[in-house]
Design an enzyme around this catalytic site. Structure first.
Site, PDB file in Angstrom:
ATOM      1  N   ASP A  30      47.005 -38.520  20.301  1.00  0.00           N
ATOM      2  CA  ASP A  30      47.020 -37.417  19.341  1.00  0.00           C
ATOM      3  C   ASP A  30      48.471 -37.157  18.942  1.00  0.00           C
ATOM      4  O   ASP A  30      49.401 -37.460  19.686  1.00  0.00           O
ATOM      5  CB  ASP A  30      46.407 -36.151  19.962  1.00  0.00           C
ATOM      6  CG  ASP A  30      45.813 -35.217  18.925  1.00  0.00           C
ATOM      7  OD1 ASP A  30      44.577 -35.094  18.861  1.00  0.00           O
ATOM      8  OD2 ASP A  30      46.589 -34.609  18.155  1.00  0.00           O
ATOM      9  N   LYS A  35      48.657 -30.424  22.958  1.00  0.00           N
ATOM     10  CA  LYS A  35      47.308 -30.817  23.377  1.00  0.00           C
ATOM     11  C   LYS A  35      47.367 -31.958  24.394  1.00  0.00           C
ATOM     12  O   LYS A  35      46.701 -31.931  25.424  1.00  0.00           O
ATOM     13  CB  LYS A  35      46.523 -31.260  22.128  1.00  0.00           C
ATOM     14  CG  LYS A  35      45.045 -31.219  22.265  1.00  0.00           C
ATOM     15  CD  LYS A  35      44.347 -31.539  20.941  1.00  0.00           C
ATOM     16  CE  LYS A  35      43.922 -30.311  20.183  1.00  0.00           C
ATOM     17  NZ  LYS A  35      43.117 -30.600  18.994  1.00  0.00           N
ATOM     18  N   PHE A 150      27.142 -37.856  16.485  1.00  0.00           N
ATOM     19  CA  PHE A 150      26.076 -36.861  16.316  1.00  0.00           C
ATOM     20  C   PHE A 150      26.073 -35.799  17.421  1.00  0.00           C
ATOM     21  O   PHE A 150      25.115 -35.055  17.556  1.00  0.00           O
ATOM     22  CB  PHE A 150      24.703 -37.564  16.286  1.00  0.00           C
ATOM     23  CG  PHE A 150      24.533 -38.488  15.101  1.00  0.00           C
ATOM     24  CD1 PHE A 150      24.082 -38.003  13.879  1.00  0.00           C
ATOM     25  CD2 PHE A 150      24.849 -39.833  15.196  1.00  0.00           C
ATOM     26  CE1 PHE A 150      23.932 -38.855  12.790  1.00  0.00           C
ATOM     27  CE2 PHE A 150      24.706 -40.696  14.106  1.00  0.00           C
ATOM     28  CZ  PHE A 150      24.242 -40.199  12.898  1.00  0.00           C
ATOM     29  N   ASN A 206      22.965 -33.857   9.016  1.00  0.00           N
ATOM     30  CA  ASN A 206      23.459 -32.475   9.001  1.00  0.00           C
ATOM     31  C   ASN A 206      22.907 -31.686   7.816  1.00  0.00           C
ATOM     32  O   ASN A 206      22.597 -30.499   7.943  1.00  0.00           O
ATOM     33  CB  ASN A 206      24.992 -32.453   9.001  1.00  0.00           C
ATOM     34  CG  ASN A 206      25.525 -32.633  10.420  1.00  0.00           C
ATOM     35  OD1 ASN A 206      24.759 -32.696  11.363  1.00  0.00           O
ATOM     36  ND2 ASN A 206      26.829 -32.705  10.556  1.00  0.00           N
ATOM     37  N   GLY A 251      18.270 -16.356  10.599  1.00  0.00           N
ATOM     38  CA  GLY A 251      19.417 -15.565  11.032  1.00  0.00           C
ATOM     39  C   GLY A 251      20.407 -15.361   9.903  1.00  0.00           C
ATOM     40  O   GLY A 251      20.017 -15.164   8.741  1.00  0.00           O
ATOM     41  N   GLY A 255      26.747 -22.069  10.601  1.00  0.00           N
ATOM     42  CA  GLY A 255      28.214 -22.025  10.626  1.00  0.00           C
ATOM     43  C   GLY A 255      28.722 -23.230  11.385  1.00  0.00           C
ATOM     44  O   GLY A 255      28.047 -24.251  11.463  1.00  0.00           O
ATOM     45  N   CYS A 258      30.823 -28.295  11.385  1.00  0.00           N
ATOM     46  CA  CYS A 258      30.231 -29.446  10.699  1.00  0.00           C
ATOM     47  C   CYS A 258      29.312 -29.095   9.527  1.00  0.00           C
ATOM     48  O   CYS A 258      29.543 -29.553   8.408  1.00  0.00           O
ATOM     49  CB  CYS A 258      29.474 -30.310  11.694  1.00  0.00           C
ATOM     50  SG  CYS A 258      30.573 -31.134  12.852  1.00  0.00           S
ATOM     51  N   LYS A 261      30.832 -27.734   6.122  1.00  0.00           N
ATOM     52  CA  LYS A 261      31.683 -28.697   5.403  1.00  0.00           C
ATOM     53  C   LYS A 261      30.892 -29.943   5.007  1.00  0.00           C
ATOM     54  O   LYS A 261      31.056 -30.457   3.902  1.00  0.00           O
ATOM     55  CB  LYS A 261      32.936 -29.006   6.225  1.00  0.00           C
ATOM     56  CG  LYS A 261      32.930 -30.262   7.022  1.00  0.00           C
ATOM     57  CD  LYS A 261      34.237 -30.508   7.728  1.00  0.00           C
ATOM     58  CE  LYS A 261      34.079 -31.573   8.792  1.00  0.00           C
ATOM     59  NZ  LYS A 261      33.692 -32.898   8.314  1.00  0.00           N
TER      60      LYS A 261
END
Ligand SMILES: NC(=O)c1ccc[n+]([C@@H]2O[C@H](COP(=O)([O-])OP(=O)(O)OC[C@H]3O[C@@H](n4cnc5c(N)ncnc54)[C@H](O)[C@@H]3O)[C@@H](O)[C@H]2O)c1
Length: 432
Positions: A30, A35, A150, A206, A251, A255, A258, A261
């Protein structure tokens, strides 16, 4: 096999840890030095059940290391997985800048015959952009693939160890052979498809789940216009084998990192290919409007928010994660504050990440105690179905002052609450 995973976010760390648990030599890479410093000490910079334990064991076994250095990470790698973020652009498309930057950085060190596989969610056609970068730098002996991910946050380790399916999108037998070998120990069905099918399948999965959520929200709204109860409707339609009982969540809309967007990226892609008048644009639009519409209903029920004290329970976008990306709390709390309420918020895991995006003030305090958050509240919002919230005994905080409980996930026991004297409103049924 020697594997390098570029990008040690949710997907990257879990993938690296799980692949190392199958005896591969894995390096997580990274550009975020902080991190990587944490990961080197087996500290996961976010909350994901079971991940820190897996990381600790694999690092101790010597199968898993972390670095910020591209040469160290790439030079010996047989398979390189790119798992960097692909946020949306302001126009709604997938922003590929991190994917392309990672490709530029890895190219000089790429060894002959290595596979560069994209785990990041990207639109069809992206692999050719990677190939162009590598070939421009004089590299010709490599393979590319699309390996869509996934996993679900909150169950990421389990999902990665025991996936429903592994999708390999590639064009050459050699690429399929290498990636099939790498994924054999997962003992999951392996689907070998074209890169474009793999990329479309990720968006389709998705978008379908987001559509299901939007669909049942629309049905819930209609139920509120009559005496129907959406949970009873779900019980009935779910008996149809073609529909099923699972994955019905009326509901405040979807959100997370994933669905919002990915649906917008699919909508954007549809417009790019001249098919903009389709479902995906509408789903994104309906979901964007959802919380605003629900907050208007709630404001009417309580007679406006001015001067009210409100307990908001659950800040992350769903249980078992501290991820705040597109969490309902990020729309609900600012609306309450703008309209004159004071908010006392609680979350069992996401307080630290919530405080980064919800500035604390006299009007807003994020607390580590559910009881303290409910103290003196006029209204309680049960926003996320953390076990600590849905199993809470609300008689402990019953005060004459508290009028309403808004159960935005239909998870609380309504008769218990109404017996305690609360007014109760769930989604998709008349308020009690
Ligand atoms: N989070 C999920 O639940 C999930 C599930 C399935 C698919 N995905 C997809 O997987 C991808 C990654 O998602 P995420 O949630 O793990 O992202 P994330 O934002 O948590 O992590 C991305 C990481 O990439 C690093 N990075 C950025 N540029 C880099 C570079 N040039 N070199 C090395 N590292 C770099 C960042 O520092 C960050 O640590 C996205 O495309 C996402 O859509 C995510």
């Amino acid at each position: 096999m020697r594997v390098t995973v570029i990008g040690t976010g949710f997907v990257g760390v879990v993938t690296a840890a799980v692949l190392s648990s199958f005896g591969n030599q894995v390096i997580g890479l990274d550009v975020d030095h902080e991190k990587i410093a944490k990961l080197k000490q087996s500290k996961v910079p976010f909350f994901e059940p079971g991940l820190e334990e897996l990381l600790t064991v694999q690092q101790a076994a010597g199968n898993l290391t972390f670095t910020t250095d591209y040469q160290t990470a790439i030079a010996a790698a047989e398979v390189i997985m790119i798992a960097v973020g692909t946020p949306s652009t302001t126009a709604g498309g997938a922003d590929l800048k991190y994917v392309l930057a990672a490709t530029e950085l890895l190219t000089p060190f790429l060894k002959d015959g290595a596979v560069v596989a994209l785990k990041s969610t990207v639109p069809p056609g992206t692999l050719s952009q990677l190939e162009a970068i590598m070939m421009k730098a004089g590299k010709h002996n490599f393979f590319t693939a699309s390996l869509p991910e996934f996993l679900k946050e909150g169950a990421a380790v389990e999902d990665t160890l025991h996936p429903d399916r592994i999708v390999i999108g590639a064009t050459t037998p050699k690429t399929f052979e290498i990636l099939r070998r790498l994924h054999q120990p997962f003992k999951a069905p392996i689907l070998e498809v074209s890169p474009e099918s793999a990329q479309m399948a990720k968006y389709a999965a998705n978008a379908y789940l987001a559509t299901r959520i939007t669909f049942i929200n629309q049905i819930a709204d209609l139920c509120e216009s009559n005496q129907a109860n959406v949970q009873e409707v779900i019980a009935v339609i779910g008996k149809d084998q073609r529909i099923g009982q699972h994955y019905w969540y009326p509901g405040l809309g979807y959100g997370g990192s994933c669905f919002p967007k990915d649906v917008k990226e699919l909508a954007y892609y549809s417009r790019q290919v001249g098919q903009g008048e389709n479902l995906f644009n509408k789903i994104a639009q309906l979901n964007d409007q959802r919380i605003g519409q629900m907050m208007k209903k709630y404001a009417q029920l309580v007679g406006g928010w001015q001067g009210k004290q409100v307990a908001v329970l659950g800040l992350s976008f769903k249980p078992n994660t501290d991820d705040m990306r597109e969490a309902p709390s990020l729309k609900v709390i600012p609306t309450l504050l703008e309209q004159g309420a004071t908010v006392r918020a609680y979350d069992p895991q996401a307080l630290e990440s919530a405080q980064k995006v919800l500035p604390q003030s006299e009007s807003l305090r994020c607390l580590d105690s559910l009881v303290a958050a409910c103290d003196q509240a006029d209204v309680i919002f049960a926003l996320i179905e953390w076990p600590q919230i849905i199993s809470f005994d609300f008689s402990q905080v019953r005060a004459a002052k508290t009028q309403w409980i808004f159960d935005t996930r239909n998870q609380l026991n309504q008769s218990t609450l109404t017996n305690l004297g609360y007014k109760y409103a769930a989604v998709g049924q008349a308020p009690l």
